[in-house]
Each structure stands twice: as C-alpha cells, then as structure tokens.
Design a protein around this motif. Structure first.
Motif, PDB file in Angstrom:
ATOM      1  N   VAL A 401      13.581-112.234  -3.356  1.00 18.38           N
ATOM      2  CA  VAL A 401      14.518-111.194  -3.755  1.00 18.38           C
ATOM      3  C   VAL A 401      15.039-110.473  -2.511  1.00 18.38           C
ATOM      4  N   GLU A 402      16.357-110.309  -2.436  1.00 22.17           N
ATOM      5  CA  GLU A 402      16.933-109.429  -1.419  1.00 22.17           C
ATOM      6  C   GLU A 402      17.489-108.202  -2.127  1.00 22.17           C
ATOM      7  N   VAL A 403      16.974-107.028  -1.770  1.00 21.96           N
ATOM      8  CA  VAL A 403      17.530-105.770  -2.254  1.00 21.96           C
ATOM      9  C   VAL A 403      18.511-105.298  -1.186  1.00 21.96           C
ATOM     10  N   PHE A 404      19.758-105.071  -1.575  1.00 26.46           N
ATOM     11  CA  PHE A 404      20.798-104.792  -0.594  1.00 26.46           C
ATOM     12  C   PHE A 404      21.710-103.655  -1.045  1.00 26.46           C
ATOM     13  N   ASN A 405      22.423-103.123  -0.073  1.00 24.62           N
ATOM     14  CA  ASN A 405      23.520-102.197  -0.307  1.00 24.62           C
ATOM     15  C   ASN A 405      24.763-102.858   0.269  1.00 24.62           C
ATOM     16  N   PRO A 406      25.833-103.048  -0.507  1.00 25.93           N
ATOM     17  CA  PRO A 406      27.001-103.768   0.006  1.00 25.93           C
ATOM     18  C   PRO A 406      27.638-103.114   1.225  1.00 25.93           C
ATOM     19  N   LEU A 407      27.334-101.838   1.486  1.00 24.14           N
ATOM     20  CA  LEU A 407      27.897-101.150   2.642  1.00 24.14           C
ATOM     21  C   LEU A 407      26.980-101.201   3.865  1.00 24.14           C
ATOM     22  N   CYS A 408      25.798-101.771   3.705  1.00 26.35           N
ATOM     23  CA  CYS A 408      24.811-101.845   4.786  1.00 26.35           C
ATOM     24  C   CYS A 408      25.193-102.958   5.760  1.00 26.35           C
ATOM     25  N   SER A 409      25.294-102.620   7.057  1.00 25.57           N
ATOM     26  CA  SER A 409      25.735-103.601   8.048  1.00 25.57           C
ATOM     27  C   SER A 409      24.736-104.746   8.213  1.00 25.57           C
ATOM     28  N   VAL A 410      23.437-104.436   8.200  1.00 21.73           N
ATOM     29  CA  VAL A 410      22.439-105.495   8.347  1.00 21.73           C
ATOM     30  C   VAL A 410      22.440-106.395   7.110  1.00 21.73           C
ATOM     31  N   CYS A 411      22.663-105.803   5.934  1.00 21.63           N
ATOM     32  CA  CYS A 411      22.768-106.605   4.707  1.00 21.63           C
ATOM     33  C   CYS A 411      23.905-107.618   4.841  1.00 21.63           C
ATOM     34  N   GLN A 412      25.010-107.173   5.405  1.00 23.82           N
ATOM     35  CA  GLN A 412      26.144-108.081   5.617  1.00 23.82           C
ATOM     36  C   GLN A 412      25.788-109.159   6.631  1.00 23.82           C
ATOM     37  N   GLU A 413      25.064-108.768   7.680  1.00 19.92           N
ATOM     38  CA  GLU A 413      24.725-109.725   8.731  1.00 19.92           C
ATOM     39  C   GLU A 413      23.851-110.852   8.205  1.00 19.92           C
TER      40      GLU A 413
END
Length: 491
Positions: A401-413
C-alpha cells in the motif's frame, strides 16, 4: 587551432541561419571561450547516448523551455528529479498566471507537463547525481546509473527551502513536526497549534493552507510588517484562527523526542522571550539555489546563484544555460521562470544551430541518441473505503500500500518507480494506493499515518513493513529487501 575552426564554423553557419537578437550572447560566449566544437558530426557520431538538449528540472522554467526546443525540431530530454511541476506544486492558488483567473500550483504543473508531453518532450523520472561540464559532449549521470551525453544543458533546478539553524530543527525535522511543505502536511495538522515562520507571499500562503485544518496558526514575522501582496494579506486576515506576531524570531524548537511540543520565540525590540505550545512548525523563509551540481564548472555569485551573461540565459560555460529560481531570488514567480525558460530555449536553439547541429546530423547519429526507459502506464487501484480495504488485505497473501497526497513532491517522484514495480510484480504482489485527502479520519487512524508517502506491506492482514519514504531509491531498497527476505524464507 580549435578557436580558429570554431570561428570559421560559426561564420559559415551564420551565413545560412538568420541570427536573432537572442543569439548575441551565444555568439559572444562561443567566440570568447576556449572550448573546441570541431566538425559536429565527426565529433559525436562515435559517442553513445548523445542528447541534443537535456533539461535538469521540471518546473515552469524547464517545462516551458522543453516545449520550445522540441517545437524547433531538437530532441529534448527532461530529467524530472523530485518534483514534476517544481516548487509551484506547493502553491494553493495562483492568481497572476496570464490567461487564468485562478488555478492551483498543481494544476499549473500538470498543464505544463501535458503541453510538453504533447509536443514530444521525453522525460526521465530520475535525479542527477553528477555532471561533467569540462568535456563536450557533456556527461550527466543519474542516481539510477544512467549516463547521458548532452550537447546542450539547461539548469532549471530551482531552490532548496531554507531552514533556520536553531536548536530542535534537525531533531524534529520530518515526521516529528518540522518541515516546509504545508500543502503536503496540512491534513496531518487537524486539531494542532501550528507555527509558520516568514513574512513573504509564500508564508501567507502557508498560513492559509494550514488554517483550514489546524486549531490555530501563528505566523512569526521577524520584521515590522509583512512583505506579501496586500490581496493575500486581506485573505489571511479573514481566517479566524490565525495570529501574527511581528518583530519576532524563532529561538528554539522543543519536543518530547517523539514530536514537537512548543517553540521559544524572542521579540527583536525588547528581547522578551515567550514559549508557545505547538505541534508542527513550517518554514517559509525563501530558498537556497540548487546549484551545487554545477558550481565546480559555472560562475556563481556570493549567494551561489548561477551567473548569467548579459540579458541572455547563457552561463560561463558554452552550451550550458540556466533559468528560474536557480539564477536569482529577486522575482521568484512562476511566470518569470516560464519566461526565462523560453529565453533559454531560444539561446539553446541558436547555440545548436551555430555549432552545426541540425536534423540531417541527427539523422546520421540517430542510433547513438539516448533512449529513456519506457514509462509504465499501469493504473494502480486507489481505495477510499475502509471496509473494502480490510477485505483486500485479509483475502490476499501480500498487499503493498502507498498512502499518498497528490500534492506531495516525493509522492510524485516515487510514482513512476512504483508503477514499474507494479507492472513487473503484478503476479506476486497486490499493489494499491490510498489518497490521504480522500479518506475518513477513522481510516487514517487505522493506517497510523505519520507522514506521506507511506509504504505499508501486509501479509495475511498484518502489517510487516510500515515506513515513510523519502526518495525513489529508498522505495526500491525497501521493496527489494522485502523480496529478498521472502526468497530466503522460501528456501
């Protein structure tokens, strides 16, 4: 001899190619340097992984430049790094982008990417680990082992957020409560007393982003007044849970080893000290230019911003250009960065034309050009319902599972790396994503989220790995270690 050949080459090209006002500094740089650009075709036809244009950075400057270089007919590679869209992702609302009444920073970043992708720019979702600008074609190495030989390079790496060197900053940085990305961490501040440090547009934006979630937000301003736009100040003043302390500096961040608990501040006029309860602290005091990769090669000023020649985007190294916040802190606007990116593209186009690179040369060396790895287009399912999630982890042997925030730069990376892993391991592991901004507080509590991106691996319903991730490389290490351990157990 090298300079003589170079001057003859430039003169021959200039007789054929119209010279625009943008090429003045390019010609001057070429003529005044000791770099030898011999016959372009013979120089590069035996070199592998050549790229006519490499852009380091995918913010407004880099993406804008890529649109123009591709449209001019030059193959262009954008090395994305940590943030597709760059620092603009951290801005909630942009109201000064020409042609748009209002849009979010994330929307602007997506629009620029979609435009660049549409015209044919190629993207490498890795970070640059080193450059060599002392040889030509130049050499760029990435953190995942790629080696690229660009004919021209645009440095559009932006800046690294500043933080104060006061007690407690390092100890509580990250998931313990101290950071800078308010738009990423705002959902975690529900019910908290939050501190923001700064007095610019950026600081006021941070305050408004946090005020939606936090119990209270206190803005510490070292000066006697804010340096932000009055329109932003007026919006902030409408927030009932916001307090501004002027003439106030941060002296210390205190905590209980697990989390921030308070800050100690000092009045800059009477030196009176005050302890303020707080559970999160956000810096908004500007940026340090990300010029460290190229400082050994290009001229920088006393603050380490890359120096430019005249009104161009040319650096002190022929064939190397710079644009955006890595060149100056004076303006710091997305529209300015985009404009500099367009100027840099025109300078790059003139540079390549003046050294004799054109479509006929590219046709001869096409087999030597760098080919970025294919981007996985697999769609990882996103789950928002806690009951569906519990059923999933209890009916599958292994779930990542990846818990993410679409605005998080590391999540995007880490997104492309996770997609690639999902595609290659779809038969061995169920992979899902959870958008923290779309789930209930009960679901958040169940997942025990200290920060994002968070990777959780469940086996038969039980979490065996629960770790926040800071880079694609760390994600790869965590997953590879898990797979290696599973392989040992099978043996």
């Amino acid at each position: 001899m090298g300079l003589r050949i170079l001057k003859i080459l430039i003169c021959m090209v200039c007789q054929i190619v119209p010279v625009s006002i943008y090429s003045t500094e390019v010609k001057h740089t070429l003529n005044s340097s000791g770099t030898t650009f011999k016959n372009i075709q013979s120089t590069i036809q035996s070199i592998k992984d050549v790229e006519p244009v490499v852009i380091i950075g995918a913010g407004p400057a880099g993406l804008s430049a890529s649109i123009s270089t591709v449209r001019a007919g030059f193959k262009t590679l954008v090395i994305v790094g940590k943030e597709m869209g760059g620092q603009v992702n951290q801005i909630k609302d942009i109201e000064n982008w020409p042609g748009e009444i209002k849009l979010s920073g994330a929307e602007l970043g997506r629009n620029l990417y979609n435009h660049a992708h549409h015209v044919g720019a190629q993207f490498l979702h890795e970070s640059v680990s080193s450059v060599d600008l002392g040889t030509w074609p130049f050499i760029i190495k990435t953190d995942q082992g790629k080696i690229i030989r660009p004919l021209s390079v645009l440095i559009a790496t932006g800046g690294e957020p500043k933080k104060l060197a006061v007690p407690g900053v390092q100890e509580y940085w990250g998931i313990k409560g101290v950071g800078y990305c308010a738009i990423c961490e705002a959902p975690f501040t529900k019910g908290q007393d939050v501190i923001v440090i700064g007095g610019s547009d950026m600081a006021v934006q941070r305050v408004m982003q946090l005020s939606v979630y936090a119990k209270s937000v206190t803005l510490l301003v070292r000066e006697q007044k804010l340096q932000a736009l009055q329109a932003l100040i007026d919006q902030m003043n409408k927030c009932s849970n916001v307090k501004v302390l002027f003439n106030t500096q941060l002296n210390e961040i205190r905590g209980d080893d697990k989390r921030v608990t308070a800050v100690v501040v000092q009045n800059t006029i009477d030196n009176a000290k005050l302890t303020i309860p707080a559970q999160s602290v956000f810096f908004a005091i500007g940026y340090i230019p990300r010029s460290q990769l190229v400082r050994p090669w290009v001229d920088v000023d006393s603050q380490e911003y890359i120096c430019l020649k005249g009104r161009s985007q040319c650096t002190s190294v022929p064939g190397v250009f710079a644009a955006g916040n890595v060149t100056s802190s004076e303006y710091g606007k997305a529209a300015v960065a985009a404009g500099e990116g367009e100027k840099a593209a025109l300078d790059i186009i003139n540079f390549l034309e003046h050294i004799g690179y054109n479509p006929s040369v590219e046709a001869v060396i096409k087999d030597n050009l760098f080919t970025p790895p294919a981007v996985s287009h697999i769609q990882i399912p996103v789950i928002e319902d806690i009951d569906s999630f519990k059923k999933l982890i209890n009916t599958n042997n292994a779930v990542l599972v990846e818990v993410f925030n679409p605005l998080c730069s590391v999540c995007q990376e880490i997104g492309p790396a996770l997609n690639a892993f999902a595609e290659s391991n779809k038969d061995n592991l169920t992979i899902v994503k959870i958008n923290i901004s779309r789930i209930t507080p009960d679901f958040q509590k169940y997942l025990n989220i200290p920060g994002v991106p968070l990777i959780i691996i469940y086996e038969k319903g039980a979490p065996i790995i629960h770790k926040t991730i800071e880079s694609s490389a760390q994600l790869t290490d965590v997953i590879n270690q898990y797979l290696a351990n599973k392989a040992k157990v099978k043996e």
